[in-house]
Structure formats: structure tokens, C-alpha cells
Design an enzyme around this catalytic site. Structure first.
Site, short mmCIF file in Angstrom:
data_model
loop_
_atom_site.label_atom_id
_atom_site.label_comp_id
_atom_site.label_asym_id
_atom_site.label_seq_id
_atom_site.Cartn_x
_atom_site.Cartn_y
_atom_site.Cartn_z
CE LYS A 281 -7.50 3.66 9.32
NZ LYS A 281 -8.69 2.64 8.86
NE ARG B 177 -3.46 -0.10 2.46
CZ ARG B 177 -3.61 -0.78 3.64
NH1 ARG B 177 -3.22 -0.31 4.82
NH2 ARG B 177 -4.61 -1.88 3.70
CB CYS C 246 -8.70 -9.29 3.28
SG CYS C 246 -8.62 -8.48 4.74
NE ARG D 278 -1.71 2.21 9.22
CZ ARG D 278 -2.50 1.09 9.10
NH1 ARG D 278 -3.33 1.19 8.24
NH2 ARG D 278 -2.30 0.02 9.80
CB CYS E 260 -11.39 -1.51 5.24
SG CYS E 260 -10.09 -2.24 6.12
CB CYS F 42 -13.80 -8.95 8.54
SG CYS F 42 -12.74 -7.43 8.78
CE LYS G 250 -6.86 0.35 11.76
NZ LYS G 250 -7.13 -0.38 10.82
CB CYS H 46 -13.33 -3.76 2.08
SG CYS H 46 -14.11 -5.45 2.85
#
Length: 572
Positions: free
Chosen positions: A211, A75, A436, A144, A479, A475, A209, A430
Site C-alpha cells: 500500500k 473492488r 467478509c 493496491r 481495514c 477482525c 499486498k 469495515c
């Protein structure tokens, strides 16, 4: 975090890694394995890559006593989604050289590649950097990709958003030398003497993470309130007044784990323009020092804000900043623009927003979008912007070029805004299976047939032209931002989902779970019953999520509960 809590295993790996160096280089150079160790798996996230395996073939290969088909996802970090034509074409080429021949636009305005084998990983990431792009911090426990409104409008407001996003991205980027040492054979740096190579993050980096999104209330096209730090830029007559800082957004959760949940950011304080960077760093330090490092599922800033409260959050934020701040300013009602179709930029030129199904740039039957984009971008060399809705914007187009560009795209079967229903335009998915590792169910691969079925029930109820946001995720990590749309569909088991309703299109209200373990094939029928109620009883201009909130989520879902024949759990 209290001192009596045991640190998670990942915390020790970070501390021992010598600022993300670890043993990555040695393991990548080992020709005898197709995968990396658990330690390198964790560290590689910071470098912008996740190790996974082909979920479709894993069971059969296990039965044959064969090793999994290991592969990597890579990514990029692309602040505010801006790249030039040469960079786009370089990424398109790299997709064939090292990945699976596709580019995928993420919901964070960047690209990711799939199905890269270990032996190609170094060359792949080096090639990204040769195009003056980077993967550092694309994943991992750092800030991110910084998001901002993608519209390339040439006015003071949009210039400010882009400028601020880039400035923040430069300031919060990891400073470790390990990245260039590993991927570009850069100079080896000795960090054993205690040299401070990460002045913001430290050797432990962040608990999870982090954001950041920067937006205006008038165009919340990036769902800014879902971020750990939501920066609301406030203008008066085109002049920047400052920023409302909202803290504690985030959508990831875990099924059946009540101490994890989606949350929208809470407005905390007003920040004057000159304090944007120091205030941003103060919020990051707050999370760095107070986030839960014992449980990664409970480590995001949203839990700190929710559990310690707004008053504590504000006073601690001000402590790190070193000064008091004013209360947040009043904001107008949020609105959203999808930026699809042709628009004037304000400088005599135009931009074109092109829908990309699930962000996947691939030549599929009837729509050769990858070839068409390559042809147009090669010819006209226009700047590119990636959007939070996984679409792509071509900018700086001369008026006289519009017709030829449209014809070239149509020649490749590419559908533009006027060719698609609103539900298609506002449906996010997603990646999910097979690439994934966290996916519990399908998302991207079932999107198009699901959209077609939902279009039918919307047309049946006379609401096909209504603006309804629907998001499907494989899931509960969310995302595709399923918890903040009118309708959310979240993977539960390989063929069942949790169904959520009652959010709003503008991204200011979370939706609620109404059914658990719904078979995929029954989702359109469940929506059909709820859409019938909406069509008969909605107010003029009222969105589906707003209708659910006004009437009551449980009441709207009740009819679907009665007619569906399966025995899945009523979740409300």
C-alpha cells in the site's frame, strides 16, 4: 527471506499461473458450479475480486445439506479516488445489474461491489472496464489503490499530490495480458517463451499486498503513516521541495500471534522530486526480494523494516535506487481535515463533502442517499472524489448551483456535515459480516446504533463537540484503521471486541489494547467511565487519545476495569 524456508502454497500458485492466467476462464465458464477452486480463488484477487459466501445463511444451509451461497466481492482501482460523473452513474447502474444494489466506498478511496454470483462476474468486470475503469490490482500481491488527499483544491500543492498519485499508479500497475484476455476476450498472449511481462513484479509478484499513500503533513486525511510506503510531499511557498519516504507501515495483525502487529511507517530518507518514480520502484523491489514468502501473516514490509532495522532498510533502499540519499527533512506537526461540507476550490467554484455512513451508498429509511446522489450527479455532471473516510466529494460546482444542490440532497433526507455530531463524522466501520470471510464480529451493521449510544455518553460528559476518532473492525486485519485512532474496537468473537485507546486524531501514534473480549453492549459504558475522567482532567484543546497518552493508558482504563461487571481479560 532465507533459502531454508519453505514457500507458502500461494507462491507456487503465482509462479505456475502464467502471469495470473491460471484456469480462471475455464472455471468461470463452467455452468455446473457456483464457486472456483482454491488456485483460482488466489489468482482472482489480483484481478480485483474475492470469492466469499453469505455468512448469515451458511450454518442453516449446512444443516440442510445445502451448498453455501457463494458470491464475489469486486473492488476497483481508482487512483486518488477521482472519477467523472459518467463513470459514477455507470457504477451505480452496474450495482443493480450484477451486485446487491449498493456501492461501497472503501477506506482506500475506491468502490467495491458485493454479492455478485459467479455467472455474472465476467460481465460485471467487463462493464467496469467499458466505463474506462479497472479492477486489476484492486486486491492481490501487488501495489493496491494509490491514495492521496481527496480535496479538489485548485492550487499547486493539491495538483502535485494528484499528479504524483496518478503517475505512480500508472507505473506500478500489473502488466499481465491475462486480465484483458479473461475479462474482455482480448488477444491470447503466449508467455511460455519467457517474455518479460512483469518487469517490476516478476512471475512471483510481491510476498503480500503493498500500500502506498501520498500526503502532506499539514493534511494527513489518508492516515499516510499506516502505508507500506508513506510519501510525505514537502512544500515551501507552494513549491515542491521533495519527499520524505517513510517505510514499513501497516495495520493487519492476528489475535494471539505475537510476531504480527500494527506498525506506523518509519522516516527513512529524503527523495528529490526527479527521483519519485525510481525511488518508489526501489522500495517495491526491496519488499519483493526481502519480504517473507513462507508465512503470509508475516509477509508485509513492516516486518522487514522492524526486524532488519532502519540502517539496513536505508542502505538496501539506496542500493536498489543506485545512489545515496539525504536524511528526512524536519516536518511540521501533522493535522487532519475531513473535507466535509462546502468549500471554495480556489478557482471560483465549490466542492461539497457529503458524509456516507460506512461508505455504503444505499437508500435506507429516512436517508435515500443513493437516489439523491444519482439525481444530483445526473443533473450537474460534476467530477467525483472518494475519500479515505468513506465519504464522497462533489466538485467543480458553480456558486449559483449550491442552493439547488443542497435542497435536492435534503429532499432525499441526506444528512450533511452540520446535521451530524463529530463522533458520527469521525467513526469508521469495515464491512465485516455477512460478506467478509475474515470477519469475527459485526462492524458496519452495528455502527449506527453504537454511534447513537456513544453520542449519549459523550453528551452526558459534556464532550459531544470534541473531535474523537473511533474505528470499529470485524477482525484484526484492521481495514477501518482501528489501531491509529483515538479509540479502536476490534472484533474478537461474534459478540465481543478488543478495546484500544490512546492513539491520536492526526494518525501519528498507535493506540493500545486495554480490554479483551468486551461484549458490544458494554462498550459505551466502558467509554463513559473513561470519558468522565477525560472531561474532568483534560487540558485545553487536548484530544482524548492525547489525554490517554499523557496520563497513561492503563490509568485511564483502570476505572472502567473496576466498574464493569463482566470477567473479560484486562489487556493492558
Amino acid at each position: 527471506m532465507s533459502d531454508d524456508k519453505k514457500l507458502s502454497a500461494q507462491e507456487g500458485m503465482k509462479i505456475d499461473s502464467k502471469y495470473l492466467k491460471g484456469h480462471i476462464a475455464e472455471e468461470l465458464a463452467d455452468p455446473n458450479t457456483n464457486f472456483v477452486s482454491e488456485e483460482s480463488y488466489e489468482l482472482l484477487k489480483f484481478h480485483g475480486t474475492y470469492q466469499g459466501y453469505n455468512r448469515d445463511t451458511a450454518t442453516a444451509r449446512k444443516q440442510q445439506k445445502l451448498e453455501k451461497e457463494y458470491e464475489f466481492m469486486v473492488r476497483l482501482k481508482i487512483p486518488a479516488g477521482r472519477i467523472n460523473a459518467e463513470q459514477y452513474l455507470a457504477m451505480d447502474k452496474i450495482a443493480d445489474q450484477y451486485a446487491n444494489g449498493t456501492l461501497r466506498i472503501t477506506t482506500r478511496e475506491t468502490f467495491q461491489f458485493h454479492c455478485i454470483v459467479k455467472g455474472d462476474l465476467k460481465a460485471h468486470i467487463a462493464s467496469v472496464n467499458q466505463a474506462l475503469l479497472s479492477t486489476l490490482g484492486g486486491c492481490g500481491d501487488v501495489v493496491r489503490n494509490i491514495m492521496a488527499c481527496p480535496a479538489p483544491i485548485k492550487d499547486a500543492i493539491h495538483h502535485s499530490l494528484e499528479r504524483d498519485a496518478v503517475a505512480i499508479a500508472e507505473r506500478v500497475a500489473p502488466k499481465t495480458s491475462a486480465y484483458h484476455e479473461i475479462w474482455m476476450d482480448g488477444e491470447k498472449v503466449d508467455t511460455s517463451a519467457g517474455t518479460e511481462v512483469e518487469p517490476l513484479y516478476g512471475a512471483e509478484y510481491l510476498p503480500r499486498k503493498f500500500k502506498i499513500g501520498i500526503s502532506t503533513p499539514e493534511d494527513n486525511c489518508i492516515d499516510v503513516m499506516t502505508h507500506d510506503l508513506a510519501i510525505l510531499s514537502l512544500f515551501e511557498d507552494g513549491n515542491l521541495k521533495g519527499y520524505n519516504f517513510a517505510l514499513g507501515g501497516g495495520l493487519g495483525m492476528t489475535h494471539n500471534k505475537s510476531n504480527t502487529y500494527p506498525r506506523l511507517a518509519s522516516p527513512i530518507a529524503f527523495v528529490p522530486p526527479e527521483l519519485l518514480i525510481p525511488a518508489t520502484e526501489a522500495v517495491i523491489k526491496l519488499q519483493r526480494d526481502h519480504g517473507d514468502r513462507s508465512d503470509r501473516k508475516h509477509a508485509r514490509l513492516k516486518y522487514v523494516v522492524e526486524e532488519k532495522g532502519i540502517a539496513w532498510t536505508r542502505s538496501t533502499f539506496e542500493h536498489y535506487l543506485g545512489r545515496k540519499l539525504d536524511d528526512p527533512l524536519a516536518m511540521p506537526k501533522f493535522a487532519v481535515d475531513d473535507h466535509l461540507g462546502w468549500h471554495e476550490q480556489g478557482d471560483g467554484k465549490w466542492f461539497l463533502g457529503i458524509p456516507v455512513s460506512s461508505g455504503r451508498i444505499i437508500d435506507r429509511e429516512g436517508e435515500a442517499i443513493r437516489s439523491g446522489l444519482r439525481s444530483v450527479i445526473s443533473t450537474y455532471k460534476m467530477p467525483i472524489v472518494l475519500t479515505a473516510d468513506q465519504n464522497i466529494i462533489l466538485s467543480n460546482i458553480e456558486p449559483g448551483e449550491k442552493t439547488a444542490i443542497t435542497q435536492e440532497l435534503k429532499k432525499h433526507g441526506i444528512k450533511l456535515k452540520e446535521d451530524l455530531t463529530r463522533v458520527y463524522q469521525n467513526f469508521l466501520a469495515c464491512v465485516a459480516l455477512p460478506t467478509c470471510g475474515k470477519a469475527l464480529a459485526e462492524a458496519e451493521r452495528v455502527k449506527l446504533p453504537l454511534v447513537a449510544d456513544i453520542e449519549k455518553v459523550m453528551a452526558k460528559n459534556g464532550i459531544l463537540d470534541e473531535r474523537i476518532s473511533i474505528r470499529i473492525a470485524g477482525c484484526p486485519n484492521g481495514c477501518s484503521r482501528p489501531y491509529v485512532g483515538d479509540i479502536g474496537i476490534v472484533g474478537r468473537t461474534p459478540d465481543s471486541y478488543v478495546l484500544f485507546i490512546g492513539g491520536d486524531f492526526e494518525g501519528t501514534r498507535l493506540n493500545k489494547a486495554v480490554f479483551d473480549k468486551v461484549p458490544l453492549k458494554e462498550i459505551p459504558e466502558a467509554l463513559n467511565v473513561m470519558f468522565a475522567n477525560y472531561a474532568s482532567n483534560k487540558l485545553s484543546g487536548e484530544g482524548f487519545g492525547d489525554f490517554c497518552a499523557r496520563v497513561g493508558v492503563e490509568q485511564v482504563a483502570e476505572a472502567a476495569k473496576e466498574i464493569l461487571k463482566t470477567s473479560y481479560k484486562w489487556a493492558a
